[in-house]
Design a protein around this motif. Structure first.
Motif, PDB file in Angstrom:
ATOM      1  N   UNK A 146       0.853  -1.184   0.000  1.00 34.48           N
ATOM      2  CA  UNK A 146       0.000   0.000   0.000  1.00 34.48           C
ATOM      3  C   UNK A 146       0.888   1.233   0.000  1.00 34.48           C
ATOM      4  N   UNK A 147       0.409   2.283  -0.676  1.00 34.83           N
ATOM      5  CA  UNK A 147       1.221   3.488  -0.809  1.00 34.83           C
ATOM      6  C   UNK A 147       0.367   4.730  -0.591  1.00 34.83           C
ATOM      7  N   UNK A 148       0.553   5.408   0.559  1.00 33.50           N
ATOM      8  CA  UNK A 148      -0.070   6.704   0.850  1.00 33.50           C
ATOM      9  C   UNK A 148      -1.595   6.652   0.682  1.00 33.50           C
ATOM     10  N   UNK A 149      -2.214   5.717   1.388  1.00 35.14           N
ATOM     11  CA  UNK A 149      -3.665   5.509   1.295  1.00 35.14           C
ATOM     12  C   UNK A 149      -4.381   6.336   2.361  1.00 35.14           C
ATOM     13  N   UNK A 150      -5.360   7.120   1.940  1.00 40.51           N
ATOM     14  CA  UNK A 150      -6.167   7.927   2.858  1.00 40.51           C
ATOM     15  C   UNK A 150      -7.644   7.834   2.479  1.00 40.51           C
ATOM     16  N   UNK A 151      -8.498   7.587   3.471  1.00 39.02           N
ATOM     17  CA  UNK A 151      -9.948   7.614   3.276  1.00 39.02           C
ATOM     18  C   UNK A 151     -10.607   7.542   4.652  1.00 39.02           C
ATOM     19  N   UNK A 152     -11.884   7.855   4.699  1.00 40.31           N
ATOM     20  CA  UNK A 152     -12.674   7.725   5.921  1.00 40.31           C
ATOM     21  C   UNK A 152     -14.004   7.083   5.577  1.00 40.31           C
ATOM     22  N   UNK A 153     -14.389   6.076   6.344  1.00 38.47           N
ATOM     23  CA  UNK A 153     -15.688   5.432   6.205  1.00 38.47           C
ATOM     24  C   UNK A 153     -16.485   5.761   7.458  1.00 38.47           C
ATOM     25  N   UNK A 154     -17.619   6.423   7.288  1.00 42.96           N
ATOM     26  CA  UNK A 154     -18.409   6.906   8.412  1.00 42.96           C
ATOM     27  C   UNK A 154     -19.399   5.860   8.902  1.00 42.96           C
ATOM     28  N   UNK A 155     -19.975   6.132  10.063  1.00 41.94           N
ATOM     29  CA  UNK A 155     -20.935   5.207  10.662  1.00 41.94           C
ATOM     30  C   UNK A 155     -22.083   4.888   9.699  1.00 41.94           C
ATOM     31  N   UNK A 156     -22.375   3.604   9.588  1.00 43.35           N
ATOM     32  CA  UNK A 156     -23.514   3.160   8.793  1.00 43.35           C
ATOM     33  C   UNK A 156     -23.239   2.982   7.316  1.00 43.35           C
ATOM     34  N   UNK A 157     -22.073   3.400   6.841  1.00 42.00           N
ATOM     35  CA  UNK A 157     -21.759   3.235   5.420  1.00 42.00           C
ATOM     36  C   UNK A 157     -21.432   1.780   5.103  1.00 42.00           C
ATOM     37  N   UNK A 158     -21.859   1.328   3.947  1.00 42.09           N
ATOM     38  CA  UNK A 158     -21.445   0.036   3.403  1.00 42.09           C
ATOM     39  C   UNK A 158     -20.621   0.340   2.157  1.00 42.09           C
ATOM     40  N   UNK A 159     -19.335   0.086   2.245  1.00 45.32           N
ATOM     41  CA  UNK A 159     -18.395   0.496   1.208  1.00 45.32           C
ATOM     42  C   UNK A 159     -17.751  -0.730   0.569  1.00 45.32           C
ATOM     43  N   UNK A 160     -17.724  -0.760  -0.754  1.00 45.33           N
ATOM     44  CA  UNK A 160     -17.067  -1.834  -1.492  1.00 45.33           C
ATOM     45  C   UNK A 160     -15.607  -1.465  -1.726  1.00 45.33           C
ATOM     46  N   UNK A 161     -14.716  -2.431  -1.541  1.00 46.02           N
ATOM     47  CA  UNK A 161     -13.299  -2.274  -1.860  1.00 46.02           C
ATOM     48  C   UNK A 161     -13.035  -3.112  -3.102  1.00 46.02           C
ATOM     49  N   UNK A 162     -12.723  -2.441  -4.201  1.00 45.46           N
ATOM     50  CA  UNK A 162     -12.588  -3.115  -5.489  1.00 45.46           C
ATOM     51  C   UNK A 162     -11.162  -3.032  -6.007  1.00 45.46           C
ATOM     52  N   UNK A 163     -10.749  -4.083  -6.698  1.00 47.38           N
ATOM     53  CA  UNK A 163      -9.424  -4.105  -7.297  1.00 47.38           C
ATOM     54  C   UNK A 163      -9.104  -5.503  -7.777  1.00 47.38           C
ATOM     55  N   UNK A 164      -8.148  -5.593  -8.670  1.00 44.05           N
ATOM     56  CA  UNK A 164      -7.733  -6.904  -9.157  1.00 44.05           C
ATOM     57  C   UNK A 164      -7.017  -7.671  -8.051  1.00 44.05           C
ATOM     58  N   UNK A 165      -6.815  -8.973  -8.272  1.00 43.85           N
ATOM     59  CA  UNK A 165      -6.008  -9.756  -7.342  1.00 43.85           C
ATOM     60  C   UNK A 165      -4.614  -9.143  -7.246  1.00 43.85           C
TER      61      UNK A 165
END
Length: 248
Positions: free
Chosen positions: A22-41
């Protein structure tokens, strides 16, 4: 309820071999959110998920879960807040019976016996596996194992649920059961999945990762309208249509 969040700030992770995952990853997931994490293998999804509950610690940057920084010292608190479901359910099932597996977490939280019993019953009911309580995990089908693995996490009543490919290798009935459970989870949820039908039905937001870097953070619907992002995921409009039709 605002403490049910995940926040990555400039997080990088490199393995002992020197490989940067991982390289310089920033994000925030707030209460109640359902978030998909997508990417190739190999994009870095599993590494990112393991950083949320302290299975891995950042090489650089910080991971914050509900106001608690993820460090060696805070792991007991983090593990009670974040419930992680691994891609392979055999990694979570190791007791002689299903009910013992589901009770393992609450027992280690030093809860009273009656509370442990209540949580086991509720967790198994939530995933539709109450009838499997006395069975050995070794006797279960792949779909049953997946649902029981989720129950082992639900019994700890986490405020954040993190799932790695929760519907992989499941038949339609098992997929539907797992999807309903995730959809009914009332708190924060991060789901790494190649199951685009699942993603479209339960997630409003998607984080797209490629070679350890976030390439998009947007509504799920925008992902499938962006040809550059689709290309990163190894998808085309034709393959998307086919997968979503097959996924119901």
């Amino acid at each position: 309820m605002s403490h049910h969040y995940i926040e990555f700030k400039n997080v990088s992770y490199r393995y002992a071999s020197g490989t940067v995952a991982l390289r310089d990853v920033s994000f925030r997931i707030s209460h109640g959110e359902k978030v998909a994490l997508l990417g190739r293998n190999g994009a870095g999804k599993s590494t990112l998920l393991q950083l949320t509950d302290g299975l891995l610690l950042p090489s650089e940057g910080t991971v914050d879960v509900g106001g608690i920084p993820v460090t060696k010292q805070t792991l007991p608190q983090i593990r009670q807040t974040v419930g992680m479901v691994f891609q392979n359910p055999d990694d979570q099932l190791f007791m002689p019976t299903v009910e013992e597996d589901v009770a393992f977490g609450p027992i280690n939280m030093r809860l009273p016996e009656e509370e442990v019993r209540r949580r086991v019953d509720m967790a198994l009911q939530a995933v539709g596996c109450s009838d499997l309580a006395t069975r050995s995990p070794l006797q279960l089908s792949g779909g049953q194992k997946r649902r029981v693995a989720i129950a082992t996490v639900l019994s700890m009543q986490p405020s954040i649920l993190v799932l790695d490919e929760p519907t992989s290798n499941l038949d339609w009935e098992a997929r539907d059961s797992v999807e309903r459970m995730i959809g009914g989870f009332m708190h924060t949820c991060l789901v790494a999945s190649h199951d685009l039908a699942l993603v479209r039905r339960i997630c409003r937001r998607a984080i797209v990762i490629d070679k350890g870097e976030i390439k998009a953070d947007c509504p799920v619907s925008d992902v499938f309208e962006n040809e550059d992002v689709m290309r990163l995921l190894g998808l085309s409009k034709a393959s998307l249509s086919e997968m979503c039709v097959c996924g119901g």
